[in-house]
Design an enzyme around this catalytic site. Sequence first.
Site, PDB file in Angstrom:
ATOM      1  N   LEU A 147       0.807  -1.221   0.000  1.00 22.00           N
ATOM      2  CA  LEU A 147       0.000   0.000   0.000  1.00 22.00           C
ATOM      3  C   LEU A 147       0.841   1.273   0.000  1.00 22.00           C
ATOM      4  O   LEU A 147       1.907   1.339   0.609  1.00 22.00           O
ATOM      5  CB  LEU A 147      -0.925   0.003   1.228  1.00 22.00           C
ATOM      6  CG  LEU A 147      -1.864  -1.211   1.339  1.00 22.00           C
ATOM      7  CD1 LEU A 147      -2.763  -1.074   2.561  1.00 22.00           C
ATOM      8  CD2 LEU A 147      -2.714  -1.398   0.085  1.00 22.00           C
ATOM      9  N   HIS A 180      -3.448   4.228  -2.501  1.00 23.91           N
ATOM     10  CA  HIS A 180      -4.391   3.325  -1.827  1.00 23.91           C
ATOM     11  C   HIS A 180      -5.000   4.021  -0.601  1.00 23.91           C
ATOM     12  O   HIS A 180      -6.195   3.896  -0.330  1.00 23.91           O
ATOM     13  CB  HIS A 180      -3.672   2.056  -1.332  1.00 23.91           C
ATOM     14  CG  HIS A 180      -3.081   1.211  -2.413  1.00 23.91           C
ATOM     15  ND1 HIS A 180      -1.727   1.005  -2.517  1.00 23.91           N
ATOM     16  CD2 HIS A 180      -3.649   0.513  -3.418  1.00 23.91           C
ATOM     17  CE1 HIS A 180      -1.482   0.187  -3.540  1.00 23.91           C
ATOM     18  NE2 HIS A 180      -2.637  -0.117  -4.119  1.00 23.91           N
ATOM     19  N   GLN A 190      -5.011 -11.870 -13.416  1.00 22.81           N
ATOM     20  CA  GLN A 190      -4.821 -10.651 -14.190  1.00 22.81           C
ATOM     21  C   GLN A 190      -3.380 -10.447 -14.669  1.00 22.81           C
ATOM     22  O   GLN A 190      -3.072  -9.416 -15.245  1.00 22.81           O
ATOM     23  CB  GLN A 190      -5.325  -9.425 -13.419  1.00 22.81           C
ATOM     24  CG  GLN A 190      -4.491  -9.025 -12.225  1.00 22.81           C
ATOM     25  CD  GLN A 190      -5.148  -7.874 -11.468  1.00 22.81           C
ATOM     26  OE1 GLN A 190      -6.206  -8.033 -10.869  1.00 22.81           O
ATOM     27  NE2 GLN A 190      -4.507  -6.708 -11.485  1.00 22.81           N
ATOM     28  N   GLN A 199      -8.728   6.310 -10.210  1.00 26.04           N
ATOM     29  CA  GLN A 199      -8.694   6.803 -11.585  1.00 26.04           C
ATOM     30  C   GLN A 199      -7.344   6.466 -12.241  1.00 26.04           C
ATOM     31  O   GLN A 199      -7.201   6.466 -13.444  1.00 26.04           O
ATOM     32  CB  GLN A 199      -8.933   8.326 -11.549  1.00 26.04           C
ATOM     33  CG  GLN A 199      -8.956   9.030 -12.872  1.00 26.04           C
ATOM     34  CD  GLN A 199     -10.102   8.571 -13.768  1.00 26.04           C
ATOM     35  OE1 GLN A 199     -11.183   8.252 -13.285  1.00 26.04           O
ATOM     36  NE2 GLN A 199      -9.840   8.516 -15.059  1.00 26.04           N
ATOM     37  N   LYS A 200      -6.378   6.140 -11.390  1.00 22.49           N
ATOM     38  CA  LYS A 200      -5.058   5.739 -11.893  1.00 22.49           C
ATOM     39  C   LYS A 200      -5.214   4.592 -12.902  1.00 22.49           C
ATOM     40  O   LYS A 200      -4.573   4.554 -13.930  1.00 22.49           O
ATOM     41  CB  LYS A 200      -4.188   5.313 -10.710  1.00 22.49           C
ATOM     42  CG  LYS A 200      -2.957   4.510 -11.034  1.00 22.49           C
ATOM     43  CD  LYS A 200      -1.839   5.419 -11.432  1.00 22.49           C
ATOM     44  CE  LYS A 200      -0.527   4.760 -11.770  1.00 22.49           C
ATOM     45  NZ  LYS A 200      -0.404   3.349 -11.711  1.00 22.49           N
ATOM     46  N   VAL A 227      -3.435  10.026  -7.061  1.00 22.81           N
ATOM     47  CA  VAL A 227      -2.554  10.703  -6.099  1.00 22.81           C
ATOM     48  C   VAL A 227      -1.133  10.617  -6.656  1.00 22.81           C
ATOM     49  O   VAL A 227      -0.691   9.543  -7.084  1.00 22.81           O
ATOM     50  CB  VAL A 227      -2.636  10.035  -4.715  1.00 22.81           C
ATOM     51  CG1 VAL A 227      -1.735  10.747  -3.720  1.00 22.81           C
ATOM     52  CG2 VAL A 227      -4.078  10.035  -4.215  1.00 22.81           C
ATOM     53  N   ARG A 259       4.431  -0.491  -8.362  1.00 16.25           N
ATOM     54  CA  ARG A 259       5.543  -0.867  -9.245  1.00 16.25           C
ATOM     55  C   ARG A 259       6.657   0.181  -9.266  1.00 16.25           C
ATOM     56  O   ARG A 259       7.718  -0.088  -9.820  1.00 16.25           O
ATOM     57  CB  ARG A 259       5.023  -1.110 -10.663  1.00 16.25           C
ATOM     58  CG  ARG A 259       4.203  -2.391 -10.749  1.00 16.25           C
ATOM     59  CD  ARG A 259       3.912  -2.788 -12.190  1.00 16.25           C
ATOM     60  NE  ARG A 259       3.354  -4.130 -12.273  1.00 16.25           N
ATOM     61  CZ  ARG A 259       2.053  -4.401 -12.383  1.00 16.25           C
ATOM     62  NH1 ARG A 259       1.175  -3.420 -12.441  1.00 16.25           N
ATOM     63  NH2 ARG A 259       1.629  -5.647 -12.441  1.00 16.25           N
TER      64      ARG A 259
END
Length: 556
Positions: free
Chosen positions: A20, A24, A48, A196-197, A224, A235
């Site tokens: 996190l 987050h 995924q 929205q990232k 953010v 990442r």
Amino acid sequence: MTGESLPEVSIGLVPTMGSLHAGHLSLIQKARQENKLVVVSIFVNPLQFGPTEDFQQYPRMLEQDQALCEQAGVDVIFAPSVEEMGVGRQQSAASRQPSAVSSQKAEGGSQKTEDGSQMLELEAQTISFGDASRFWNTQADTKSPSAQSSPTQVIPPEPMTSVLCGRSRSGHFQGVATIVTKLLSIVQPQRAYFGQKDAQQLAIIQRLVEDLNLPVAIVGCPIVREPSGLAYSSRNQYLTPEQRAQAIVLYRGLSQAAQVFRAGERSADVLINMVKTELQSVSTIDPEYIELVHPSTLEPLEMIEETGLLAIAGRIGSTRLIDNILLSSRKPIVAIDGPAGAGKSTVARQVAQVLDLLYLDTGAMYRALTWLVLQSGLAVDDEPSIAELVSQCEIELSGQPTLMEKQATSISVSINGQDVTQEIRSLEVTSNVSAIAAQPIVRKELVRQQRRYGKNGGIVIDGRDIGTYVFPDAELKLFLTASVQERARRRQQDLKNQGKDEISLDELEQSIYDRDLKDSTRALAPLRQAEDAIEIQTDNLSIVEVVDWIVRLYRE
Ligand code: AMP
């Protein structure tokens, strides 16, 4: 037992893959503001990840995440193992690569278990602070291993998965949609929070929930960024300090495109080329795509009519990063919340007039509906009939407010095409409007109509939860407050001006105090201050000063 007598336990779910960071935490914070219980799921979802992707290396730091969640006021962490989620490694996209299977590390320390012990395992991974876990059932998966060999998957619409990241990450969004559906079904939250990232993921989840009629509100949260502009991402840990400095070019490119957009540029080619040119200034960046699509449908755009999502993905070394920016030509929305008697509606009217925006008079909307209910001969407590009536009515507001609060009638109000500007001020409407406004279905429908106005922007609206619920994406959010003493003093002055009997300050203070308590604890539309609202304490300010302040903020 009726719906209303059930205790309201609202659950907010924040799905994550852990490790996190501040991005987050912003989702968690929003969930904390809007729900009684906050559940954070931590699950590195094998479905995924593609065969050559970083499933194995993806950072896992449950202990640190647990500490962050505790600090952030999370009630429950739900950290199931791959087996417990019923997506054994043999189904994962990552497992198509044999070496990935053989080198697999069990997630979060979980171990292969017999059927009977899976529940215990799951509970061991369900960390709850306080006694919150009693509110929901943690039985994620009780199927036998054979039933798991070919689990149901959720396939989002192809046009939404064949653009942007979908081009190179085949199967990724199917994996996301499947796991999110499972998480929603296990946790059963009222609201789920997504950043929205991952704009494509957000649009797909929004569509999924709509198409499958899932009873949950999907709340999108802004990106953010670090002070440098680099969007927080788990990442980013893979980047060396040099690469981190280079990665800033992603946001720089997007910001430059946003700047020319603000100056009037609407062509996809021009906007995309701006980003491309900027990215070329850093030779170590290998762009994967730069695309302009509609933010909800993800359809590629040639021109931006109202809003566009400009999104990029690129590699620095072996690290794949994504970023995006929303480009919107919508005129701004000014949301003004605050306790009763802080001067919100007077200020909102004046701000609308000075800025030539529409004052969205929500009070007038409730009055118009009340007029219609009375006109239709319905009893004000006949909720089912009112529900039907409200679902079929259209309320229109137009015109400018006058500067005097009590002369709000210069806004024309019509309902189902009939002008009711005068009628809604009658004594009968005034005495019935609160009973109508207190009905959840009425509120829901009118919020829908308010949001319809919000589509084009250019409105000023006041209330108790405008910035947090009705228009969480409002460009300018204000929270107007004044001390109880000051509000009592103003109320006393108002009564005096109206030639009414004087009430003592003590009595007025008590009633304002009671009203504040009621407004902030009510089940329907409680008073909430948005995290990103600018608080204006009006005790020592005149109305004109407050209006000037807001107008200045708007123009900035
Ligand atoms: P992840 O753990 O990467 O799957 O992300 C979990 C959620 O956090 C997703 O909804 C992401 O969109 C969101 N998120 C990740 N990074 C950010 C960020 N920088 N700002 C806002 N939300 C983010």
